[in-house]
Design a protein around this motif. Sequence first.
Motif, short mmCIF file in Angstrom:
data_model
loop_
_atom_site.label_atom_id
_atom_site.label_comp_id
_atom_site.label_asym_id
_atom_site.label_seq_id
_atom_site.Cartn_x
_atom_site.Cartn_y
_atom_site.Cartn_z
N MET A 2 43.77 -40.25 -70.02
CA MET A 2 44.69 -40.78 -71.04
C MET A 2 44.34 -42.21 -71.43
O MET A 2 44.37 -42.59 -72.61
N LEU A 3 44.01 -43.03 -70.44
CA LEU A 3 43.66 -44.42 -70.73
C LEU A 3 42.39 -44.50 -71.59
O LEU A 3 42.31 -45.30 -72.53
N LEU A 4 41.41 -43.69 -71.27
CA LEU A 4 40.17 -43.68 -72.05
C LEU A 4 40.42 -43.26 -73.49
O LEU A 4 39.95 -43.90 -74.44
N MET A 5 41.15 -42.18 -73.66
CA MET A 5 41.43 -41.68 -75.01
C MET A 5 42.23 -42.69 -75.82
O MET A 5 41.92 -42.98 -76.98
N GLY A 6 43.27 -43.25 -75.20
CA GLY A 6 44.10 -44.21 -75.90
C GLY A 6 43.35 -45.47 -76.32
O GLY A 6 43.54 -45.99 -77.42
N THR A 7 42.48 -45.95 -75.45
CA THR A 7 41.70 -47.15 -75.76
C THR A 7 40.76 -46.91 -76.94
O THR A 7 40.67 -47.73 -77.85
N ALA A 8 40.07 -45.77 -76.93
CA ALA A 8 39.14 -45.45 -78.01
C ALA A 8 39.87 -45.33 -79.35
O ALA A 8 39.40 -45.85 -80.38
N THR A 9 41.01 -44.67 -79.34
CA THR A 9 41.77 -44.48 -80.59
C THR A 9 42.31 -45.81 -81.11
O THR A 9 42.27 -46.09 -82.31
N ALA A 10 42.82 -46.65 -80.21
CA ALA A 10 43.34 -47.95 -80.61
C ALA A 10 42.25 -48.83 -81.23
O ALA A 10 42.48 -49.54 -82.21
N LEU A 11 41.04 -48.76 -80.68
CA LEU A 11 39.93 -49.54 -81.23
C LEU A 11 39.52 -49.06 -82.61
O LEU A 11 39.06 -49.84 -83.45
N MET A 12 39.70 -47.76 -82.87
CA MET A 12 39.42 -47.25 -84.23
C MET A 12 40.33 -47.91 -85.27
O MET A 12 39.95 -48.04 -86.44
N ALA A 13 41.52 -48.31 -84.84
CA ALA A 13 42.46 -48.93 -85.76
C ALA A 13 41.95 -50.27 -86.29
O ALA A 13 42.38 -50.72 -87.36
N VAL A 14 41.05 -50.91 -85.57
CA VAL A 14 40.55 -52.23 -85.99
C VAL A 14 39.05 -52.17 -86.30
O VAL A 14 38.39 -53.21 -86.40
N LEU A 15 38.51 -51.00 -86.48
CA LEU A 15 37.08 -50.84 -86.70
C LEU A 15 36.68 -51.33 -88.11
O LEU A 15 37.31 -50.96 -89.10
N PRO A 16 35.64 -52.16 -88.22
CA PRO A 16 35.18 -52.59 -89.55
C PRO A 16 34.51 -51.44 -90.29
O PRO A 16 33.94 -50.54 -89.68
N THR A 17 34.56 -51.48 -91.61
CA THR A 17 33.98 -50.42 -92.44
C THR A 17 32.54 -50.75 -92.81
O THR A 17 32.05 -51.84 -92.52
N ALA A 18 31.89 -49.79 -93.47
CA ALA A 18 30.50 -50.00 -93.90
C ALA A 18 30.38 -51.15 -94.88
O ALA A 18 29.38 -51.87 -94.90
N ALA A 19 31.40 -51.36 -95.70
CA ALA A 19 31.37 -52.46 -96.66
C ALA A 19 31.41 -53.81 -95.96
O ALA A 19 30.94 -54.82 -96.52
N GLN A 20 31.92 -53.85 -94.74
CA GLN A 20 32.05 -55.11 -94.01
C GLN A 20 30.86 -55.40 -93.09
O GLN A 20 30.41 -56.54 -92.99
N VAL A 21 30.36 -54.37 -92.39
CA VAL A 21 29.29 -54.61 -91.41
C VAL A 21 28.09 -53.68 -91.61
O VAL A 21 27.18 -53.65 -90.77
#
Length: 473
Positions: free
Chosen positions: A106-125
């Motif tokens: 659960m901790l692994l899944m939650g951490t990965a999903t939460a990081l997707m919320a702040v992931l930069p897009t192709a236009a940014q990086v």
Amino acid sequence: MKTVEPSPRPTPDDAGPESTDPTRLRLVVASALLGTTIEWYDFFLYATAASLVFNKLFFPDSSSYVGTMLSLATFAVGFVVRPIGGVVFGHIGDKIGRKRTLAVTMLLMGTATALMAVLPTAAQVGVAAPILLLVLRVVQGFALGGEWAGAVLMSVEHGPRGRTGLFGSIPQIGLALGLGLGTAVFATLQTVFDTADFLAYGWRIAFGVSVILVIVGFVVRLVVDDTPSFRAAERTVATVRAPIAALFADRHLRRQTFFGLLSRWAEGAAFNTWGVFAITYATGTLAMDNVSVLWSVTIATAVMAVVIPFSGLMADRISPKWIFISGVAAYGVAVYPVFALFSTGDIVWFTIGLVIVFGLVHGWFYGAQGTLYALVYPTEVRYTGISFIYNFAGVYASGLTPLILTALIHSGSGKPWGAAGYLVATAVISVVGSAFLTPARPDEALTWVDDDVLLARPHAGESVTAGVGVPRS
């Protein structure tokens, strides 16, 4: 290979504490339902985003078809990684228990999903964006590889006598609720925000919500005891050094695993057709409204959540195996008529078709699946065994299905009949595979709370030979 000589089953005169303590059972139900809902919300939120967002933000320079295929390919990667997670967490779960293993997933899944919320897009990086997206998807797949099996076993192995099927269906409800919650959140966000704002930041809210859900689910899981079957196996059966090797060293378990992989094909293909591909097909090929399609999926998953526990109850009365087979056969029959309803391009007919094949039919056989697979393996290799079936079959049965269907419809000039034929074939394969499975009866395969207490007080003359295996029906 040597087999277990099980400890004598307690007689009614030996009865210890009843296994129906209301507080304990409520915690088990809450842990199983909340945990799998959160895990599936996280995992399939990605699927919805792959169809509606990621193809635009992370693969923007590709054509619509190529961008969608690339986005769905990153979705499929999660299924490719799941077998690795299944083997790793299955080994851990069979060695140290179900409870602690599930907390880690659960901790692994939650951490990965939460990081997707702040992931930069192709236009940014630039190219780093899809690479980072892929890495997080790998973590999601690895975590989910150990989640489903552990959740099913926590529920099945805690279930009271005569209610194994019902308790085994509880984690399955989490799949319906998780997908339904994800599509409902996305539909709501697209209603609240205009297209530009939704693509700019609105979609990130859906991923950020996961942080709150994971914290709640993690706390609930920490207060649930490990299962009576695992505790009894720790005392009465020598530890299996390598559970994954035991699956292939024993002829009977090897046979069960092979037919289990075949039986899983239809379920994996069906879920990812109606819960993932149907969104892409309806909004892309049929040009239907995004929000309306998402609400259709949400309605179908709500129906599924009601049907699943009924399926579990019927599995207790009939058998998990035959409930599963009957549902898979019904799915095979329904594929062509449902695609005909989809092809009308009318949202009402689309919703009716989805409710029939996804809500009713899928809910019927999915409710029995967890209990069926749990009864195929003995306790000391059970976590590894059902993880192997569920996750290895997930590569070809689940992860590749949206890609296969998209390619078949593209080659058929937008017509769905080739894709429908593929799905019918998966139903035939799964009916045959399921027919050859030989699950044990619950009273042979499981230990209940009162048995567990009695096993802690060794009987005179009792002996147990190390190994794997239980008597089969």
